[in-house]
Design an enzyme around this catalytic site. Structure first.
Site, PDB file in Angstrom:
ATOM      1  N   LYS A 189       0.835  -1.211   0.000  1.00 39.91           N
ATOM      2  CA  LYS A 189       0.000   0.000   0.000  1.00 39.91           C
ATOM      3  C   LYS A 189       0.867   1.258   0.000  1.00 39.91           C
ATOM      4  CE  LYS A 189      -1.619   2.467   3.101  1.00 39.91           C
ATOM      5  NZ  LYS A 189      -2.083   2.931   4.402  1.00 39.91           N
ATOM      6  N   ASP A 223      -6.580   1.407   1.397  1.00 39.88           N
ATOM      7  CA  ASP A 223      -6.527   1.549   2.858  1.00 39.88           C
ATOM      8  C   ASP A 223      -7.910   1.207   3.418  1.00 39.88           C
ATOM      9  OD1 ASP A 223      -8.158   3.677   2.329  1.00 39.88           O
ATOM     10  OD2 ASP A 223      -6.900   5.170   3.294  1.00 39.88           O
TER      11      ASP A 223
END
Ligand code: SF4
Length: 205
Positions: free
Chosen positions: A118, A136
């Site tokens: 991420k 997220d």
């Protein structure tokens, strides 16, 4: 109109000019800020990085910093002992192994401490303008509520599904819009459903 188009049109209306809420001034300051933002609000990270980067003004200074001093600076953040270590090690590796420039190879970046998929995706899409979709907690929640992805989809499956359905040139903007929509409108608790024009397609009960 397909559901992606409906959602994207609404996000354009609601959040026409989304901006990354993490403060940064160059490649390594963004990478470190994103690493620090794990399990922490961006506003709190900004308070910490303001102190950190004004005291340690270069990678050289950061890599030679006293661990206890860095630990004290990042103490307001969760998991601060590990994050303090990560800051020094990330600075050391960028400085010693990559001539002071953050590498742009995903496989290399993911070997940095505290840097996962991420974080790399945020760095790619925000700093390098490389198409990517960081997933997220906000992106995951909103995508599932709106039925853009399956309710049991993993983070990687969500990333792939969004990448498949959103135009490459729009990924950066859509990522920020989904994050901000989740942060300020479609919140985990008490989302603003009464004012939401997507309520007819939403699976949230
Ligand atoms: S209706 Fe509520 S839960 Fe559904 S997308 Fe809108 S704000 Fe989120």
């Amino acid at each position: 109109m397909n559901k992606y188009q409906v959602v994207e049109d609404y996000l354009d209306e609601l959040i026409p000019n989304p901006k990354c809420e993490l403060d940064y001034f160059n490649d390594y300051s963004l990478l470190i800020a994103v690493m620090l933002s794990a399990q922490t609000k961006d506003s709190r990270v900004n308070e910490v990085t303001k102190v950190l980067f004004s005291k340690y003004k270069s990678l050289e200074e950061l890599k030679n910093a006293d661990y206890n001093d860095i630990k004290e600076i990042v103490m307001p953040l969760g998991n601060y002992t590990k994050k303090a270590f990560n800051i020094i090690e990330i600075a050391r590796r960028i400085s010693d192994e990559f001539n002071g420039v953050v590498p742009t190879d995903r496989e290399i970046l993911e070997t940095f401490p505290g840097i996962g998929r991420k974080t790399v995706n945020v760095f790619f899409v925000e700093y390098l303008n490389i198409p990517a979709m960081p997933v997220d907690t906000h992106v995951e929640r909103v995508s599932k509520r709106l039925g853009l992805v399956k309710g049991n989809a993993s983070v990687l499956e969500i990333e792939k599904e969004l990448m498949k359905n959103i135009k490459r040139e729009n990924l950066g903007k859509r990522h920020l819009q989904l994050v901000l929509f989740g942060r300020y409108y479609c919140t985990a608790k008490r989302p603003q459903c009464d004012n939401c024009e997507l309520s007819n397609m939403c699976k949230y009960k």
